[in-house]
Scaffold this motif. Sequence first.
Motif, PDB file in Angstrom:
ATOM      1  N   GLY A  44       3.502   4.468  -4.430  1.00  0.00           N
ATOM      2  CA  GLY A  44       4.710   4.918  -5.589  1.00  0.00           C
ATOM      3  C   GLY A  44       4.113   4.828  -6.997  1.00  0.00           C
ATOM      4  O   GLY A  44       4.492   5.879  -7.620  1.00  0.00           O
ATOM      5  N   LEU A  45       2.836   3.997  -7.949  1.00  0.00           N
ATOM      6  CA  LEU A  45       2.357   3.799  -8.901  1.00  0.00           C
ATOM      7  C   LEU A  45       0.835   5.090  -8.521  1.00  0.00           C
ATOM      8  O   LEU A  45       1.332   5.508 -10.150  1.00  0.00           O
ATOM      9  N   SER A  46       0.268   5.750  -8.313  1.00  0.00           N
ATOM     10  CA  SER A  46      -0.184   6.249  -7.647  1.00  0.00           C
ATOM     11  C   SER A  46       0.678   7.676  -8.040  1.00  0.00           C
ATOM     12  O   SER A  46       0.583   8.330  -8.930  1.00  0.00           O
TER      13      SER A  46
ATOM     14  N   GLU B  51      -7.586  -2.062  -4.525  1.00  0.00           N
ATOM     15  CA  GLU B  51      -6.935  -0.886  -4.076  1.00  0.00           C
ATOM     16  C   GLU B  51      -5.752  -0.469  -5.330  1.00  0.00           C
ATOM     17  O   GLU B  51      -5.939   0.774  -5.061  1.00  0.00           O
ATOM     18  N   HIS B  52      -5.461  -1.443  -5.638  1.00  0.00           N
ATOM     19  CA  HIS B  52      -4.107  -0.767  -6.556  1.00  0.00           C
ATOM     20  C   HIS B  52      -5.076  -0.193  -7.949  1.00  0.00           C
ATOM     21  O   HIS B  52      -4.541   0.834  -7.829  1.00  0.00           O
TER      22      HIS B  52
ATOM     23  N   ALA C 197      -0.324 -10.384  -1.161  1.00  0.00           N
ATOM     24  CA  ALA C 197      -0.593  -8.926  -0.602  1.00  0.00           C
ATOM     25  C   ALA C 197      -1.139  -8.257  -1.712  1.00  0.00           C
ATOM     26  O   ALA C 197      -1.368  -7.636  -2.063  1.00  0.00           O
ATOM     27  N   ILE C 198      -0.552  -8.703  -3.337  1.00  0.00           N
ATOM     28  CA  ILE C 198      -0.494  -8.566  -4.387  1.00  0.00           C
ATOM     29  C   ILE C 198      -2.679  -8.671  -4.880  1.00  0.00           C
ATOM     30  O   ILE C 198      -2.920  -7.728  -5.263  1.00  0.00           O
ATOM     31  N   VAL C 199      -2.041  -9.912  -4.168  1.00  0.00           N
ATOM     32  CA  VAL C 199      -3.642 -10.331  -4.760  1.00  0.00           C
ATOM     33  C   VAL C 199      -4.949  -9.730  -4.063  1.00  0.00           C
ATOM     34  O   VAL C 199      -5.539  -9.354  -4.569  1.00  0.00           O
ATOM     35  N   GLY C 200      -4.369  -9.730  -2.399  1.00  0.00           N
ATOM     36  CA  GLY C 200      -5.033  -9.010  -1.879  1.00  0.00           C
ATOM     37  C   GLY C 200      -5.645  -8.174  -2.205  1.00  0.00           C
ATOM     38  O   GLY C 200      -7.074  -7.436  -1.662  1.00  0.00           O
ATOM     39  N   ASN C 201      -5.006  -7.420  -2.657  1.00  0.00           N
ATOM     40  CA  ASN C 201      -5.182  -5.535  -2.562  1.00  0.00           C
ATOM     41  C   ASN C 201      -5.141  -5.509  -3.866  1.00  0.00           C
ATOM     42  O   ASN C 201      -5.192  -4.219  -4.110  1.00  0.00           O
TER      43      ASN C 201
ATOM     44  N   ASN D  73       0.959  -1.409   0.265  1.00  0.00           N
ATOM     45  CA  ASN D  73      -0.366  -0.078  -0.175  1.00  0.00           C
ATOM     46  C   ASN D  73       0.907   1.144   0.251  1.00  0.00           C
ATOM     47  O   ASN D  73       0.163   1.970  -0.599  1.00  0.00           O
ATOM     48  N   LEU D  74       1.868   1.682   0.845  1.00  0.00           N
ATOM     49  CA  LEU D  74       2.540   2.719   0.887  1.00  0.00           C
ATOM     50  C   LEU D  74       3.372   2.746  -0.121  1.00  0.00           C
ATOM     51  O   LEU D  74       3.787   3.834  -0.979  1.00  0.00           O
TER      52      LEU D  74
END
Length: 352
Positions: free
Chosen positions: A105-107, A256-257, A249-253, A99-100
Motif C-alpha cells: 500500500g505504501l509503495s 523491506e518496508h 511484524a513491523i520491526v522484523g520487516n 507485506n501485502l
Amino acid sequence: MNKLFMILVLIGLPLSIIGSIFHWSAIIMFIIYCLTIIALAGFIGRATESLAIVLGPRAGGLLNATFGNAVELIISIFALKAGLIGIVLASLTGSVLGNLLLVGGLSFFVGGLKYKRQSFSVHDARHNAGMLIFAVIVAFVIPEVFTQSLNERDTMIVSVGIAVILIVLYLAALLFKFVTHRGVYHSDNEQNESKQEEEPEWGKGKAIVILALATAAVAYVSEHLVSTFDTVGAAFGWSELFIGIIIVAIVGNAAEHASAIVMAYKNKMDVAVEIAVGSTLQITMFVLPILVLLSLFFSTSMPLVFTWPELISMVTAVFLMITISNDGDSNWFEGLTLLAAYVIMGIGFYFI
C-alpha cells in the motif's frame, strides 16, 4: 535517514548490551531493542540493494526480501525456543498482512503521488497471484478444516507434511523464475529499468561484510527482545496476537518496508512489487515451513494451525492484493485502499 540509522546503531547497540547485563526496565529495553533492530534492518536493506543492482529487478527483489525476512526468522526462532508459539504464528500472519497491505500500500501510494500511473510485469503479477492463493488458501485454510477432528500428534504430522510440500514448491518456483523460464516473461518496464545505469552505494566486499555484521547484531538483539514480550504485553494490555501481528511484524520487516517504498518512489515498480509480494511468498512457503520443522527440535512443537481471525485476514489481504495488482499497474488510490484495509485489521486485532 541513513545518518539517523547510523546514530541509532551506535547508541542502540551499546545500550542493548549494557541494559541486558544490568537488567534495566523491560519496557525501556523493548523500545531500545526495537529501534536498534529497525536501524540494523536499514543497513541490511542498503547492503542488499548494493548487491542487487547488478542482478536485475527479480533477483534484487528476492535478495532484499530474503535478508529482510532473515530478521524476522531470527526473532521467530528465539520466540519458538521460548515456547511463544502464538507470537510466532501471529508475527508470520503480520508479515503477510504487512507485506501485502502496508508495504504494498505504501509503495503504490508514495509512487502514485509522484507518478499518475506506474506499471510492472503483468506476467509476474499473475504468477504471484496463483502462488499466493496456493500458499494461503490451499496450504493454510484447507488443512485448518481437516485438522479440526485430529488429535495433537496427527495435526503435527499433517503440518510437517504440508511444510515439506511448501518448501519443495517454493524451490521449484525459484527454479522456474530464474532458470527454466528466465527472460521468457519480460515487461517493457523491467527492460527499461535494467538499461538505467546505477552505481551501488557500497562495493561488493563492503556490502557483504556489513550484511554479515548487521545480521549477527540483529540475532543478538532479537534474543533479548523476545524476553521482554511478556512484561510489555502485561503493561500495555497487548495480547500475544497483537504483539506478533503488529509489533514484531513491523520491526522484523523494517528493511523491506523502507526498500520497497524507495524503489516505488524511483518508479522501479518491478522491484517494489517483488519485495512486497515475493517476501510474502517467502514467508508463507519457506520461512514458516522451516520454523515448523525446527520446532520439532524444541520442547514445544508448532503445528501449522492459525486462528480464524488470522486466516480470514490473510485470505482477505491476498484477494485484495490480487484484485488490485493483476492488471500490472498501480496508482495512489489503490495504495490508499490497501493501507485502509491494514488499519482496519490492526484495530480488530488490538481489541481481540
